[in-house]
Design a protein around this motif. Sequence first.
Motif, PDB file in Angstrom:
ATOM      1  N   ILE A 178      -2.233  -0.308   8.943  1.00  0.00           N
ATOM      2  CA  ILE A 178      -1.856  -1.268   7.907  1.00  0.00           C
ATOM      3  C   ILE A 178      -2.401  -0.818   6.557  1.00  0.00           C
ATOM      4  O   ILE A 178      -1.684  -0.804   5.555  1.00  0.00           O
ATOM      5  N   SER A 179      -3.661  -0.375   6.551  1.00  0.00           N
ATOM      6  CA  SER A 179      -4.232  -0.008   5.254  1.00  0.00           C
ATOM      7  C   SER A 179      -3.543   1.236   4.692  1.00  0.00           C
ATOM      8  O   SER A 179      -3.336   1.324   3.485  1.00  0.00           O
ATOM      9  N   ILE A 180      -3.155   2.177   5.575  1.00  0.00           N
ATOM     10  CA  ILE A 180      -2.444   3.361   5.072  1.00  0.00           C
ATOM     11  C   ILE A 180      -1.133   2.942   4.415  1.00  0.00           C
ATOM     12  O   ILE A 180      -0.817   3.356   3.293  1.00  0.00           O
ATOM     13  N   VAL A 181      -0.385   2.054   5.107  1.00  0.00           N
ATOM     14  CA  VAL A 181       0.906   1.614   4.554  1.00  0.00           C
ATOM     15  C   VAL A 181       0.671   0.880   3.244  1.00  0.00           C
ATOM     16  O   VAL A 181       1.348   1.145   2.241  1.00  0.00           O
ATOM     17  N   LEU A 182      -0.334  -0.019   3.231  1.00  0.00           N
ATOM     18  CA  LEU A 182      -0.576  -0.800   2.018  1.00  0.00           C
ATOM     19  C   LEU A 182      -0.995   0.099   0.853  1.00  0.00           C
ATOM     20  O   LEU A 182      -0.484  -0.042  -0.264  1.00  0.00           O
ATOM     21  N   VAL A 183      -1.910   1.019   1.131  1.00  0.00           N
ATOM     22  CA  VAL A 183      -2.389   1.895   0.050  1.00  0.00           C
ATOM     23  C   VAL A 183      -1.236   2.745  -0.489  1.00  0.00           C
ATOM     24  O   VAL A 183      -1.044   2.871  -1.695  1.00  0.00           O
ATOM     25  N   SER A 184      -0.426   3.282   0.445  1.00  0.00           N
ATOM     26  CA  SER A 184       0.700   4.110  -0.003  1.00  0.00           C
ATOM     27  C   SER A 184       1.644   3.286  -0.861  1.00  0.00           C
ATOM     28  O   SER A 184       2.092   3.729  -1.924  1.00  0.00           O
TER      29      SER A 184
END
Lengths: 320, 198, 648
Positions: free
Chosen positions: C19-25
Amino acid sequence: MKKKRLLLSLIFISIVMLLSGCDSKLAVLNPKGPVAKTQANTIIFSILMMAFVLIVVYILYIIMLTKYRASKTSDDYEPPHIEGNKWLELTWTAIPVIIVAILSVVTVQTTYAVEKVPAGYEDQKPLVIYASSSDWKWHFSYPEEGIETVNYVNIPTNRPVEFRLYSYGPITSFWVPQLGGQKYAMTDMITKLNLVAEHEGSYLGKNANFSGKGFAKMEFEVQAQSPGDYTKWVNDVKQTAPKLTEQEFNTLLKTDFVGRKSYSSTHLGFAPPPEGDMAGHQHGGDSKTEKDSGSENMDHMNHDMSGMDMSGSSSMEHGH
Amino acid sequence: MKINDTLPLEYRTEENSNKILGFWLFLGAEIALFSTLFAVYFTLWNRTGNGPTGKDIFEVSGVIWETLLLLTSSFTCGLGIHAMRLNLKKPMMIFFGITLLMGLGFLGIEITEFVNYVHEGATMQTSAFLSSLFILLGTHGLHVTMGILWGSSILIQVNREGFTDATANKSFIFSLYWHFLDVVWIFIFSFVYLKGLM
Amino acid sequence: MKWDEFFVTGEPMIYGADISIVLVSLAIIIGLTYFKKWGYLWREWLTTVDHKRIGVMYIISALLMLFRGGVDALLMRTQLATPDSKFLDAQHYNEIFTTHGVVMILFMAMPFIIGMMNVVVPLQIGARDVAFPRLNAVSFWLFFSGAMLFNLSFVIGGSPDAGWSAYFPLASNEFSPTVGMNYYSLALQISGIGTLLTGVNFIVTILKMRAPGMKLMRMPMFTWSVLITNVIILFAFPVLTVALALMMFDRLFGTQFFTMANGGMDMLWANLFWVWGHPEVYIVVLPAFGIFSDVISTFSKRNLYGYKSMVVSMVAISFLSFLVWAHHFYTMGTGAMVNSFFSITTMAIAVPTGVKIFNWLFTLRKGKISFTSPMLYAMAFIPIFTFGGVTGVMLAMASADYQYHNTMFLVAHFHYVLIPGTVFGVVAGMHYWFPKMFGFRLNERLAKWAFWLIVVGFNTAFMPLFFLGLDGMTRRTYTYSAATGYGPLNMVATIGAFVCAIGFVVLCYNFYYSFRHSPRDENGDPWDARTLEWSTPSPVPAYNFAKMPIVNSQDAFWYSKKQKVPLYEDGPYEEIHMPSNSGQPVILGIIMFFLGFFLVFSWFIPAIIAGIGVVIMLAVRSFERDHGYHISAKEIAATEQKLRGDTV
C-alpha cells in the motif's frame, strides 16, 4: 568529549579484567577440554596485546584532543606546516610489525596445535564418530560401536574423539564451544575435528553456520561421561535401541525436526560418507563405485557394498 | 578542446586519448574476468561426474581451424589499423571486413562444436567440468559476437564519414579489443584444448 | 506461475509495504504533474551528465537505502530483544538479515561512497567533469535499476533468504526455491557493472584530468583514496561478475558449478564471493579514510601529517586486500598451513592501518582543533575504529577464529569497523561538503544531537554482541531460549539500535530544518578549508572552474589564501565546452531493469527482447555524434559576477 573517552577506556580495562578472570561465565572462555583451553588462552593473550595497543592510541588521542583544541590556543596561533617525521613514522611501523610477528608465531603454533590430536593424548586410539548434518538435525554414527544417535552424542572423558564431519545439504558448522572451535560440514568431503573432554558434564553443541529455516533449532547435547558410564551407555543402546534401516534413515533425512533418537546400527553401510574415493562427487559412475571396497578408511565399517550408490538417499538426488 | 597534431589521429583530442586509456583499463578488468573463469575451469576440470572428460569430446580439427581463423583475423585487423594510419580508407575497410568475416567463421565452427557436444550428451548441465567449459568458451564466444556487431557498426561509420577523430578512435579501440580476444583464445587453446587432449 | 506466487501475500507487513509503495508512487506522480515538474525532472536530473548532480542522486538513493536497511536492522533487533520472541518467524528473519546485508553494503555504502567521489573528485583536482560524463550517467542508472530490482523482491516474488554471502548449496534452487536468490544474482550483477564502469571512469579522470601543476603527490588525500579504491574496483568486481553469472546459470539453466552432485563444488562459491568480498570491504572503507584525512586536516588547520606514508599505506592495504579472502572460512578444513598463511596476511593489514591512525593523531598535534560536526565524526572514528580494528586482529588468528567464526563476536567486529569507518566517513563527508552541494550548511546544533545519539546508540547496540559471541551466540539465529542467558545483553543491544535510529532520524530532519533556516553560504568556503573544491562558488556552476586553477603545492587553495597569491591565471574568460545531457543512460537503465526482472522469473522471450533493446541502445550510442555545446565567455563572466560578486 574527554570524559567520554576516559570512560570508554575505563570500561575497556574492566572488560579485559572481566574476561581474563579465571571463573568467567562466557562459554568460550570456560573451556572443558584441551582444545578449547588452547583457544581460550590464545584469545586472552590477544586481548592483552590489543589492550596495550588500544591504551597507547587512546592516551595519544586524549593528549591531542585536550592540548590542541582551538579554545586552548590563542586566536593568532598559526599551526605549523610539518611534513612528517621519518623516525616517528618508522617507529609506528616497526612496533606494529613486532606485535604482528609475535601474534603470528602464537597463531601458527596454536593453529597447528588445535588441528592435531591434543598433546598428551596422541598415544590413545581416538574414538571415531561421524557427525553428519541434514536439515535440521545432527546424526552421530559410531562405526566401531555400531550405534547411531540423533541430536545428542555421548563421549568418554579423557579420550581423544575424532569427529568426521559431512553434510546432507547446506554447509553447516559443528561447534561445541566449551570443547573446541568449530569446523564446516560439507557434502562432498570429510572434515576432521579432534576434541577431548576432560571433565564430565553436558555441553551445548550447535550448528554455527546458517543453513535455512530450522537453523536456530539445530542444537545437540554433548554428554561427556566417565569411560565406565560410556561403555554402559553403548551397551544399553546396542541392546535396547532399534536398528537403523535405510528406509528409517531416509525418513529422518526428510523430517525437519526429529528430537533425540538412538539406533543399534549406523547409516554408514548403506549411505557411505564422502571420504576416500567417495569424495568430490566422483562416486556417480558405476565403474568407480565398485573399487571402493578396498578403501582403507572404511576398515572399521561392516557394510553392504551393494548399497554404495548414493542415490539411495533422497536428499543427495538432484532435481535436474 | 585540446588537440595535439603530433599524435596519430585516434589519439589527437584529449577526449580520445582518455578513451584509449579507459579502454586499456577496461581490458584490465576483462583480464580479471577471464582469469576468474580460467580459475573456475581449472578447479572443476577433473570433476566430470558421470559425464565425459575433455579427452572424450574435444575434436582437434575444429579447434585448429578456429585458432587459425582468429590468429589471422588479428593480423588483418592490425593491417587495417596500419592502413588507417596511412589514411587508406578502402584497404582499411577491406582488412576490417576480412577480420569480421573470419570472426564469423570462428563463431560458426564454435557453434558447430557446441552442437556436436550436445549431441554426444555433453551439455552444460551434465557435469561441473562441462558447465565451466561451456561458460569459459561461451563468454569468449559472446565477446567475439559483440565484437562482430561493434566492428560492423564501425565499418558503416568509416564508410559514411571517412577517417575522423571519432571513427579513427573507434577503429583503434576496436582493434585493441580484437587483439585481446585473440590472446584469450591462445590461452583457451593451450590450457583447455591442448591440456585436455594430453 | 500463479498470481499468488507472483505477489508476496499473506503478510500484514507486506500488504503495508504494497500500500505504501502504491501511495508513495501515486503521490510522486500527482505531485510532479500538479507542480508541472516533469520537464524539470527530466531535463535537469534524469538526463544529466553533470558529475555533481549524479553525485547528489547517488547520495539520495543511498539515504533511501539506508532507511530500508535500517528498518531491516530494527526489525531484527526487535525480534532478538527477548528470548523466544514471536515477532518474526524464521523465514522472515532470514529474508530480513539477507536484505539488510546486501542493501547496506551494495546499495547504501557503495552509492554513498561513489556519490561522494562524484561530487568531490573533479572539484578537488580542478577538472570540469569526469573523463566520461555520459558513462558516468550510465553507471548511476545501472546502479539505480539494480537497487530498484533488488527492492522489488520484497513485494513481488519474495526476498532472497540465504544470507548476503549466499553460500551454496543453501542458495541453490533445492534449498532456496523462491525467486529471491535470482533477484540477488541479477540485481547485484546490474549494479555491479555500473560500479565497474565507475572504476574505469575515475581512474582515467584522476590520471588524466588534473589541473596544471597538480602532480600525483599534490593530490588531496580523498582523491588519492578514490584512485586506489577504483583500482581495487577494477580488479575485484569482475570476480563478482563471474560469481553471480555462475550463480545465475546454476539457478536458471541447471548448470553444475555449485551443486551437490555431478562434480559441483559448493566451496567454490565461497572462494569467489570472498575474493571479491574482502577487497569490497576496502572499497567502502578507503574513501572514508580519505574523507577523514581531509576533514581532520581542515579542522586542525594543519597539513596532513605523513602524507607519503598515508599514500603508501593505502597502496599496501589495497594490495593485501586481495590476499586475505580465505580468512572468511578458516573453518573449511583447508589445514593449518593455509590458515597460517592467511592469518599472517590478514594481521599484516593492521600495520598500514596503524600507520594511518598515528598519522591522523599527529595531524591533530600542534593544530588548532575546532569541533564542527564533520570533525566530531572523524574524532569518534579514531577510537571506535581502532577498537574494531584490534578485534579484527583477534579474528585473524585462525586458532581463535574457530571460536569466533559465525558468532555475534564477528557481527560486532564488522559493525565496529564498517560503521565508524564507512558510515561515519560518508556522514562526515556529507556534512563537510553539504554547503558545496547545496549552498548552505547543515545546522550544527541538530547535527551534534544526531551525532551523540548515533555514537552512544551505536556503542550500546554493538558492544554487548562481543560478549554474546564469546558466550556462544551464533549470528543469523532468529531466536534463542531464555535458558541460554542471552536475553539481557540482547535487550541492551536493541535499545542501543533504537537510540542510533533516532540519531539518523534527527540527521535527516536536519536536511529539512537547514533548508528552511540555514543562512546561505556567501563565499563558497565556509570552513576555511584547504583544497581546490572550496575555491569555487557554492553551489558550483555547471562548468566548475571558470578558469583553470594553477597548483604549486599540496593544499593549493590554503596557500593561495595564506600567501595571497592568486589561484587562477589573469586574463579574460574563454568559452567552455560542455557535454550535452542525454536520455540514453536512463533508458538503458530501465531496459536493464526489465531484462533483469524477466530473467528473475525465467521469462526468456521477453528477456531476449529486452536484451535486443540493450544492443540497440549500444548501437544508437555508437552512431551518435554528440559534439556537446559551448558556454560563451560572456555568459561565464555573468555567472561568475552573480556568484562571487566582483572579487574575481
